[in-house]
Enzyme design. Structure first.
Site, PDB file in Angstrom:
ATOM      1  N   LYS A  12       0.630  -1.381   0.116  1.00 16.90           N
ATOM      2  CA  LYS A  12      -0.417   0.162  -0.217  1.00 16.90           C
ATOM      3  C   LYS A  12       0.779   1.314  -0.033  1.00 16.90           C
ATOM      4  O   LYS A  12       0.541   2.250  -0.274  1.00 16.90           O
ATOM      5  CB  LYS A  12      -1.084   0.278   1.499  1.00 16.90           C
ATOM      6  CG  LYS A  12      -1.824  -0.945   1.075  1.00 16.90           C
ATOM      7  CD  LYS A  12      -2.864  -1.044   2.371  1.00 16.90           C
ATOM      8  CE  LYS A  12      -3.996  -1.582   2.547  1.00 16.90           C
ATOM      9  NZ  LYS A  12      -4.681  -2.001   3.133  1.00 16.90           N
TER      10      LYS A  12
ATOM     11  N   SER B 206       1.622   4.043  13.625  1.00 18.33           N
ATOM     12  CA  SER B 206       0.967   3.710  14.931  1.00 18.33           C
ATOM     13  C   SER B 206       1.466   3.333  16.530  1.00 18.33           C
ATOM     14  O   SER B 206       2.744   3.619  16.090  1.00 18.33           O
ATOM     15  CB  SER B 206      -0.349   3.305  14.143  1.00 18.33           C
ATOM     16  OG  SER B 206      -1.546   3.640  15.064  1.00 18.33           O
TER      17      SER B 206
ATOM     18  N   ASP C 252      -7.134  12.539  12.380  1.00 17.44           N
ATOM     19  CA  ASP C 252      -6.380  11.478  12.379  1.00 17.44           C
ATOM     20  C   ASP C 252      -7.681  11.034  13.332  1.00 17.44           C
ATOM     21  O   ASP C 252      -7.636  11.809  15.039  1.00 17.44           O
ATOM     22  CB  ASP C 252      -5.324  11.357  13.417  1.00 17.44           C
ATOM     23  CG  ASP C 252      -5.253   9.280  13.234  1.00 17.44           C
ATOM     24  OD1 ASP C 252      -5.959   8.806  13.893  1.00 17.44           O
ATOM     25  OD2 ASP C 252      -3.667   9.312  12.979  1.00 17.44           O
TER      26      ASP C 252
ATOM     27  N   HIS D 215      -5.489   8.690   9.471  1.00 16.54           N
ATOM     28  CA  HIS D 215      -4.490   7.443  10.226  1.00 16.54           C
ATOM     29  C   HIS D 215      -4.412   6.338   9.035  1.00 16.54           C
ATOM     30  O   HIS D 215      -4.328   5.331   9.061  1.00 16.54           O
ATOM     31  CB  HIS D 215      -5.130   6.947  10.507  1.00 16.54           C
ATOM     32  CG  HIS D 215      -4.250   6.052  12.128  1.00 16.54           C
ATOM     33  ND1 HIS D 215      -3.769   6.785  12.596  1.00 16.54           N
ATOM     34  CD2 HIS D 215      -4.519   4.852  12.589  1.00 16.54           C
ATOM     35  CE1 HIS D 215      -2.641   5.829  13.736  1.00 16.54           C
ATOM     36  NE2 HIS D 215      -3.136   4.718  13.749  1.00 16.54           N
TER      37      HIS D 215
END
Length: 284
Positions: A67, A152, A229, A262
């Site tokens: 991705k 994250s 986010d 996010h």
């Protein structure tokens, strides 16, 4: 059980190759997969510096490779990308898959001390075992020139691993990292189960706490954070880390990006800046 990595897929991209490997991990007690992106090279003897990428909750070794689009800049800069999985898999520990933010896909890059989760030793896997596997099996990689990044939960992993191993990594960056897990719901849940009730043990895996102890940082820490986010205020709290860096005189470039969330759309937008950030540090 085969600890030597077995290639299970290969795909050409930007002149180089995404290659996926499977091996048995003695550290984790199970088979693990990881990806390496090898940039193109005109010389068989050329050795590439390495950028480790640590992914976030629910992810595997595939998300970043599929991705992010990081391979374009990695190809141009001549940096190999190494993406491990986010937890042990297939151990069938009771409750390991009951929730998306704990257990499988949620290793938090620590060494668990609670007996039930004793195999969750992603810190040792990333810091010790994986580099050894790479150095013993991939002569085209220069493990002595390494940097680390993540998203994250993986941003949390990258920051804490970097700060505790400043001799091993040239630079660090992160997208929307969990910078103060001792003070957020994700961290409370993970640390209580993996580490027990000892809050001092929690602080050993908290970047905001660690920056006061491990502050001999020379390369600027780069963090990108989307302002839209949904986890920004309750889980991520980058201002806490920024305040701690300011007090410790640690160089930090925290970029708040208006309108971004996010997701990997956010990561793909700014990943080239991160690859160049690390390529510069790795070339020195």
């Amino acid at each position: 059980m085969e600890t030597k990595p077995e290639e299970i897929s290969s795909t050409k991209m930007f002149g180089g190759y995404n290659k996926r490997y499977k091996h048995y991990s003695p550290t984790l007690g199970c088979s693990m997969t990881f990806y390496i992106y090898f940039p193109p090279s005109s010389f068989p003897s050329h050795k590439f510096p390495v950028l480790y990428w640590l992914s976030g909750l629910t992810c595997s070794d595939e998300n970043f490779i599929v991705k992010s689009g990081a391979q374009r800049a990695a190809s141009n800069e001549g940096v190999a990308l190494v993406a491990p999985d986010t937890s042990p898999r297939g151990l069938n520990v009771e409750g390991e898959a009951d929730s998306w933010d704990f257990g499988v896909g949620a290793g938090f890059y620590l060494n668990a001390t609670q007996e039930k989760w004793k195999n969750w030793r992603m810190y040792d896997y990333v810091v010790k075992e994986l580099p050894k596997v790479l150095s013993e099996n991939f002569p085209q990689l220069d493990i002595s020139r390494a940097s680390i990044s993540g998203h994250s939960m993986g941003g949390h992993g990258a920051l804490t691993i970097y700060l505790k191993n400043l001799d091993k990594y040239k630079s660090v960056s992160a997208f929307a990292p969990i910078v103060n897990p001792v003070n957020c719901p994700w961290g409370h849940k993970a640390f209580t189960n993996y580490l027990g009730g000892n809050k001092a043990a929690w602080e050993e895996y908290d970047a905001t706490c660690l920056i006061t102890k491990f502050n001999d940082v020379h390369a600027t820490i780069l963090i990108d954070q989307g302002e839209d986010d949904k986890f920004l205020h309750d889980q991520l709290m980058p201002h806490k880390f920024a305040e701690a860096c300011g007090k410790a005189n640690v160089p930090l470039l925290l970029r708040l990006q208006p309108g971004y969330d996010h997701s990997y759309f956010f990561i793909a937008t700014f990943i080239d800046d991160h690859i160049r950030h690390h390529a510069q540090a790795l070339s020195q």
